[in-house]
Design a protein around this motif. Structure first.
Motif, PDB file in Angstrom:
ATOM      1  N   UNK A   8      39.011  35.148  38.363  1.00 55.31           N
ATOM      2  CA  UNK A   8      38.959  35.018  39.824  1.00 55.31           C
ATOM      3  C   UNK A   8      40.265  35.470  40.466  1.00 55.31           C
ATOM      4  N   UNK A   9      41.392  35.094  39.870  1.00 56.09           N
ATOM      5  CA  UNK A   9      42.692  35.503  40.400  1.00 56.09           C
ATOM      6  C   UNK A   9      42.844  37.022  40.311  1.00 56.09           C
ATOM      7  N   UNK A  10      42.472  37.597  39.158  1.00 53.51           N
ATOM      8  CA  UNK A  10      42.592  39.045  38.999  1.00 53.51           C
ATOM      9  C   UNK A  10      41.790  39.806  40.046  1.00 53.51           C
ATOM     10  N   UNK A  11      40.560  39.377  40.273  1.00 57.60           N
ATOM     11  CA  UNK A  11      39.723  40.072  41.254  1.00 57.60           C
ATOM     12  C   UNK A  11      40.229  39.857  42.678  1.00 57.60           C
ATOM     13  N   UNK A  12      40.726  38.661  42.969  1.00 55.94           N
ATOM     14  CA  UNK A  12      41.222  38.388  44.316  1.00 55.94           C
ATOM     15  C   UNK A  12      42.434  39.259  44.644  1.00 55.94           C
ATOM     16  N   UNK A  13      43.322  39.459  43.676  1.00 60.04           N
ATOM     17  CA  UNK A  13      44.536  40.240  43.924  1.00 60.04           C
ATOM     18  C   UNK A  13      44.234  41.740  43.957  1.00 60.04           C
ATOM     19  N   UNK A  14      43.407  42.206  43.030  1.00 59.61           N
ATOM     20  CA  UNK A  14      43.149  43.646  42.950  1.00 59.61           C
ATOM     21  C   UNK A  14      42.144  44.120  43.993  1.00 59.61           C
ATOM     22  N   UNK A  15      41.247  43.220  44.437  1.00 66.66           N
ATOM     23  CA  UNK A  15      40.278  43.612  45.446  1.00 66.66           C
ATOM     24  C   UNK A  15      39.474  44.832  45.030  1.00 66.66           C
ATOM     25  N   UNK A  16      39.381  45.830  45.936  1.00 64.97           N
ATOM     26  CA  UNK A  16      38.618  47.046  45.652  1.00 64.97           C
ATOM     27  C   UNK A  16      39.503  48.177  45.131  1.00 64.97           C
ATOM     28  N   UNK A  17      40.738  47.865  44.790  1.00 66.56           N
ATOM     29  CA  UNK A  17      41.659  48.911  44.360  1.00 66.56           C
ATOM     30  C   UNK A  17      41.330  49.438  42.971  1.00 66.56           C
ATOM     31  N   UNK A  18      40.608  48.651  42.201  1.00 68.47           N
ATOM     32  CA  UNK A  18      40.187  49.067  40.869  1.00 68.47           C
ATOM     33  C   UNK A  18      38.821  48.462  40.605  1.00 68.47           C
ATOM     34  N   UNK A  26      36.076  46.017  39.456  1.00 71.04           N
ATOM     35  CA  UNK A  26      36.187  44.557  39.369  1.00 71.04           C
ATOM     36  C   UNK A  26      36.202  44.088  37.928  1.00 71.04           C
ATOM     37  N   UNK A  27      35.505  44.795  37.030  1.00 69.16           N
ATOM     38  CA  UNK A  27      35.485  44.337  35.642  1.00 69.16           C
ATOM     39  C   UNK A  27      36.873  44.429  35.009  1.00 69.16           C
ATOM     40  N   UNK A  28      37.654  45.440  35.405  1.00 66.93           N
ATOM     41  CA  UNK A  28      39.018  45.561  34.887  1.00 66.93           C
ATOM     42  C   UNK A  28      39.867  44.377  35.354  1.00 66.93           C
ATOM     43  N   UNK A  29      39.803  44.089  36.650  1.00 72.75           N
ATOM     44  CA  UNK A  29      40.595  42.984  37.191  1.00 72.75           C
ATOM     45  C   UNK A  29      40.187  41.664  36.574  1.00 72.75           C
ATOM     46  N   UNK A  30      38.872  41.464  36.411  1.00 80.40           N
ATOM     47  CA  UNK A  30      38.386  40.216  35.823  1.00 80.40           C
ATOM     48  C   UNK A  30      38.783  40.106  34.360  1.00 80.40           C
ATOM     49  N   UNK A  31      38.640  41.201  33.619  1.00 79.29           N
ATOM     50  CA  UNK A  31      38.953  41.189  32.192  1.00 79.29           C
ATOM     51  C   UNK A  31      40.417  40.866  31.948  1.00 79.29           C
ATOM     52  N   UNK A  32      41.316  41.591  32.624  1.00 80.25           N
ATOM     53  CA  UNK A  32      42.739  41.382  32.381  1.00 80.25           C
ATOM     54  C   UNK A  32      43.224  40.057  32.971  1.00 80.25           C
ATOM     55  N   UNK A  33      42.647  39.640  34.088  1.00 78.36           N
ATOM     56  CA  UNK A  33      43.010  38.332  34.618  1.00 78.36           C
ATOM     57  C   UNK A  33      42.615  37.210  33.684  1.00 78.36           C
ATOM     58  N   UNK A  34      41.401  37.282  33.131  1.00 82.59           N
ATOM     59  CA  UNK A  34      40.936  36.264  32.194  1.00 82.59           C
ATOM     60  C   UNK A  34      41.800  36.246  30.933  1.00 82.59           C
ATOM     61  N   UNK A  35      42.133  37.437  30.424  1.00 89.41           N
ATOM     62  CA  UNK A  35      42.963  37.519  29.224  1.00 89.41           C
ATOM     63  C   UNK A  35      44.344  36.929  29.469  1.00 89.41           C
ATOM     64  N   UNK A  36      44.944  37.257  30.617  1.00 88.96           N
ATOM     65  CA  UNK A  36      46.289  36.763  30.924  1.00 88.96           C
ATOM     66  C   UNK A  36      46.293  35.250  31.087  1.00 88.96           C
ATOM     67  N   UNK A  37      45.254  34.696  31.711  1.00 89.76           N
ATOM     68  CA  UNK A  37      45.227  33.251  31.929  1.00 89.76           C
ATOM     69  C   UNK A  37      44.969  32.496  30.640  1.00 89.76           C
ATOM     70  N   UNK A  38      44.410  33.160  29.651  1.00 84.98           N
ATOM     71  CA  UNK A  38      44.155  32.538  28.351  1.00 84.98           C
ATOM     72  C   UNK A  38      45.367  32.641  27.434  1.00 84.98           C
ATOM     73  N   UNK A  39      46.181  33.659  27.645  1.00 87.96           N
ATOM     74  CA  UNK A  39      47.290  33.987  26.749  1.00 87.96           C
ATOM     75  C   UNK A  39      48.207  32.807  26.424  1.00 87.96           C
TER      76      UNK A  39
END
Length: 336
Positions: free
Chosen positions: A12-22, A24-37
């Motif tokens: 959710x954080x990844x998608x909120x910050x990246x918006x439509x700039x990339x 959504x699956x990229x923002x969600x994937x990397x945000x989820x990975x970072x929050x799990x790290x």
């Protein structure tokens, strides 16, 4: 918090910050990975069960170290996707996804060392249980909508709404905790119990029924309060903290670790020839998550080479039945 919550929060954080700039699956994937790290520290073996407990949420949960990590990680992700022009935005998304992990963990009672390497204090608010569906579901719903809609405007608004609802719920937990603490202190005063320290935490999966532990010299008092109790006074049961065992156990490293990590909310007790130290913050009498055999009763006491965790699990069906009924305001003695 649990892994599903961290995945949902990061996405959710990844998608909120990246918006439509990339995508959504990229923002969600990397945000989820970072929050799990940060929770990868559970893969580290520190030598014994007590060390594994108290050293969890250590350096990998430090705001300082996570901030340092976020810059090269964000730049690497931007380069990987050929989006170098967005590297600052990727850095911001990854930084927020990383630091919101320990900041959310802070709200539980466990203890998170946010300030390493400057301080090793285990910060804890204790206003939310480690699994709380009312916090997680808005995040999951908003993130799922955004992913299913591939980042349309309304979908991203739904994701933002999920984050806002989850944040509002966290604020509610702090307010509810403060209300229960006021009720607990008033009830303790009426019963003539002079609490040296007070712990107020929600019971499993909710913020309606709360558990209160009051330390009083050689005893601790446990009570429960539901927000649906209608303002009636709390009842407390008294238990022995095991002060008689303290002289024999105080120099054992594992006991010192639990005493410090729990901020004094621990007990000592004997079962046959085995001597135990128990963290009173997680669980309820008599079943606790962190219960460790640390020594054997000899003359003198013989410390164990490796403390052993002996978690006690309550009868699940009876426990959940009591939890549900007590949360609804029914006057029931806790299962013992």
């Amino acid at each position: 918090m649990d892994s599903v919550t961290h995945l949902a929060l990061g996405a959710a954080v990844g998608m909120a910050v990246m918006g439509r700039r990339t995508a959504v699956w990229k923002a969600a994937l990397w945000g989820a990975a970072a929050n799990t790290l940060p929770d990868l520290d559970v893969l580290t073996e520190h030598g014994d069960a007590i060390s594994n407990m108290v050293l969890h949420r250590g350096a990998t949960h430090s705001l300082f170290w996570l901030t340092l990590l976020s810059l090269p990680l964000g730049a690497a992700i931007a380069r990987l996707h050929g989006e170098q022009a967005l590297w600052r935005r990727w850095w911001l998304a990854i930084w927020l996804a990383l630091v919101t992990h320990p900041l959310l963990d802070l709200m539980t009672v466990y203890g998170t060392r946010l300030a390493l390497p400057f301080s090793d204090w285990p910060f804890a608010v204790g206003s939310i249980f480690i699994i709380d569906p009312l916090f997680t579901l808005p995040l999951l719903a908003g993130a799922a909508w955004a992913l299913a809609s591939r980042g349309g405007g309304r979908a991203l608004q739904a994701n933002a709404a999920g984050l806002l609802l989850a944040g509002a719920y966290l604020a509610w937990t702090v307010a509810a905790q403060a209300q229960v603490e006021r009720m607990a202190r008033a009830s303790l005063a009426v019963q003539g119990i002079a609490a040296e320290q007070l712990l107020v935490t929600p019971t499993a999966f909710n913020t309606v029924l709360w558990r209160v532990v009051a330390l009083d010299g050689s005893r601790y008092h446990e009570g429960f309060y539901s927000l649906l109790d209608g303002g009636r006074a709390m009842h407390f049961d008294a238990f022995d903290r095991g002060s008689a065992l303290a002289p024999a156990l105080r120099d054992i490293d594992g006991v010192q670790q639990v005493a410090a990590f729990s901020k004094g909310f621990y007990k000592l007790h004997a079962e046959g020839d085995e001597l135990f130290v128990t963290d009173l913050r997680m669980g309820q009498e008599p079943a606790y998550v962190f219960n460790f055999a640390v020594a054997e009763r000899h003359s003198p006491v013989q410390p164990l080479a490796r403390p052993e965790q002996r978690s006690e699990s309550p009868e699940l069906r009876a426990g959940l039945d009591w939890l549900w009924r007590r949360a609804l305001g029914e006057e029931l003695a806790p299962p013992r």
